[in-house]
Every structure is written in C-alpha cells, then in structure tokens.
Write a protein that holds these residues in place. Structure first.
Motif, short mmCIF file in Angstrom:
data_model
loop_
_atom_site.label_atom_id
_atom_site.label_comp_id
_atom_site.label_asym_id
_atom_site.label_seq_id
_atom_site.Cartn_x
_atom_site.Cartn_y
_atom_site.Cartn_z
N HIS A 50 -4.60 3.64 0.36
CA HIS A 50 -5.39 3.66 1.59
C HIS A 50 -6.77 4.27 1.34
N SER A 51 -6.79 5.41 0.66
CA SER A 51 -8.06 6.10 0.44
C SER A 51 -9.00 5.31 -0.48
N GLU A 52 -8.44 4.60 -1.47
CA GLU A 52 -9.27 3.82 -2.39
C GLU A 52 -9.99 2.68 -1.66
N ILE A 53 -9.28 2.02 -0.77
CA ILE A 53 -9.88 0.89 -0.05
C ILE A 53 -11.01 1.36 0.86
N TRP A 54 -10.77 2.42 1.62
CA TRP A 54 -11.81 2.91 2.52
C TRP A 54 -12.99 3.50 1.75
N PHE A 55 -12.69 4.14 0.61
CA PHE A 55 -13.76 4.66 -0.24
C PHE A 55 -14.64 3.51 -0.72
N ALA A 56 -14.01 2.39 -1.11
CA ALA A 56 -14.77 1.25 -1.61
C ALA A 56 -15.65 0.65 -0.51
N SER B 55 -12.70 6.98 12.65
CA SER B 55 -11.67 7.17 13.68
C SER B 55 -10.65 6.04 13.69
N LYS B 56 -11.01 4.88 13.08
CA LYS B 56 -10.11 3.73 13.04
C LYS B 56 -9.20 3.74 11.81
N ARG B 57 -9.37 4.71 10.94
CA ARG B 57 -8.65 4.68 9.67
C ARG B 57 -7.28 5.37 9.74
N VAL B 58 -7.08 6.12 10.80
CA VAL B 58 -5.79 6.79 11.01
C VAL B 58 -5.45 6.66 12.49
N SER B 59 -4.20 6.33 12.78
CA SER B 59 -3.79 6.17 14.18
C SER B 59 -3.63 7.53 14.85
N GLY B 60 -3.45 7.50 16.16
CA GLY B 60 -3.27 8.74 16.90
C GLY B 60 -2.06 9.53 16.46
N SER B 61 -1.07 8.84 15.90
CA SER B 61 0.14 9.51 15.42
C SER B 61 0.02 9.97 13.97
N LYS C 269 -0.68 7.90 11.35
CA LYS C 269 -0.32 6.84 10.41
C LYS C 269 -1.57 6.15 9.89
N ASP C 270 -1.58 5.88 8.59
CA ASP C 270 -2.74 5.22 7.98
C ASP C 270 -2.93 3.83 8.57
N ARG C 271 -4.19 3.49 8.86
CA ARG C 271 -4.55 2.14 9.26
C ARG C 271 -5.35 1.51 8.13
N TRP C 272 -5.03 0.25 7.83
CA TRP C 272 -5.69 -0.47 6.74
C TRP C 272 -6.64 -1.52 7.31
N PRO C 273 -7.75 -1.77 6.64
CA PRO C 273 -8.60 -2.89 7.05
C PRO C 273 -7.88 -4.19 6.74
#
Length: 208
Positions: free
Chosen positions: A4-10, A39-45, A47-51
């Motif tokens: 998850h972090s690699e994709i958002w970092f890229a 704010s879109k990268r993690v849900s309110g609960s 949980k990781d959100r992916w593009p």
C-alpha cells in the motif's frame, strides 16, 4: 507483493517529478480532484484504501511514464522493482505455457519490471484486440497472480479447457459454474461450467 505504502509513495513522487500536485495529476487524468488525497488512502475504520488500476493507468498515460518507471518510483529512486515474465495473449491460449493452476512454465520469456518484490509465479499478460476495452486496451499489460483466490468483483483472466483466454469481471463462482461480466459492453457476459475451465487467475495490476 506490492504494498500500500509503495503505491501511494510512487503516485506522490510521480506528481512531484512532473511538476504537479497529486490533485492536479488526478484532474489532468480526468479523475476527481480528491482521488489521491491523503484522506482517501485510509478508511474511517483504519483500513488501507488502494488506488484503482484504471486511475493509475490514466495518470501514467497523461504524463507519458511507463509501468517500468513507475515500478522504480514505487521502490525508490534507484530500485528497479521485480522482473516478471511478459506473455502475449496468443501465447497464453496455447498449450505448454502454463501448468494446470495457471502458473507459467519454462523460460526465455520477455520480462517487464513491476513495483515490489517476491513475485514467484506472477506474470504480465499483454492484451490484444478490443474485447476487454475500455478497461483494458490492446497493448496494455495486466499483472496476473494465480496464487490469489479471486473474489466477486475482481478482474480475472480465465483460460478454458479449449484454450480460450479472456479477461472479465468475476460475478460468481459456484460448485458447478463460473459467471463472468464482460468488460466491453459490446461483448456478452459468460457463464462457464467449472469442468470447462482450466484456471482462473486474479488481475492485481494494469499498465497502459
């Protein structure tokens, strides 16, 4: 695998290197301006959100960056990502290229680099024709992982016992049949008997 972090970092690095903000990059690609907001990268609960694969493919197309270069960004400036086999759609339909579970066999393939490491058995399939448009177009490369269990709503590659290869959206798998939704509205949905299907593999990434 791809984290998850690699994709958002890229995505952040891609925006920075092309003189854009993540929001500006999204808008230029025809996406909602908030698509890549933190704010879109993690849900309110929590949980990781992916593009989505489509959104990433669109921004790569806009800035003219290859999937291989995006892989480098995901792993850092000097990293090269992982090399996986690149198989043409025509090859995929022939006998002798895959085992019964959908893993590629043999050697001597062309290769493509993708974000992440640890891709045992994962391969890239190059799309041909228009049966999978507009989601996947001729020349697109989809990253396929036969080890992942497909779930409802996943994009999948299916190979029948007759050698037909198709990319569809999985609607349902029962004990006796597999129901698939066509990605191109000009093509019919498919319902296949389980015994007529050699394997089903999950698409985990797409590059234009």
């Amino acid at each position: 695998m791809i984290t998850h972090s690699e994709i958002w970092f890229a995505i952040d690095r891609l925006a920075e290197k092309t003189g854009r903000s993540p929001s500006g990059l999204a808008v230029e690609a025809g996406l909602d301006a908030t698509s890549f907001n933190r704010s879109k990268r993690v849900s309110g609960s929590g949980k990781d959100r992916w593009p989505s694969t489509e959104s990433v493919s669109k921004i790569l197309s806009v800035v003219g960056v290859s999937f291989e270069d995006f892989a480098t960004l995901a792993q850092g400036t000097h990293a090269q990502g992982a090399a996986v086999p690149l198989i043409g759609l025509a090859q995929a339909g022939e006998n002798g290229y895959f085992d019964d579970s959908g893993f590629p066999v043999g050697s001597g393939w062309e290769e493509v680099r993708v974000p992440g490491t640890g891709f045992d058995g994962v391969y890239a399939l190059q799309i041909a024709g228009d049966s999978m448009a507009p989601v996947f177009r001729a020349g697109d490369k989809v990253l396929v992982d036969p080890s992942q269990t497909p779930r409802r709503g996943d994009r999948v590659v299916v190979k029948t016992m007759d050698g037909e290869i198709m990319a569809k959206e999985l609607h349902r798998i029962t004990a006796h049949k597999i129901e698939l939704i066509s990605l191109n509205p000009d093509y019919d949905d498919r319902e296949l008997r389980r015994k007529d299907v050699q394997w089903v593999a999950r698409i985990v990434w797409c590059s234009q």
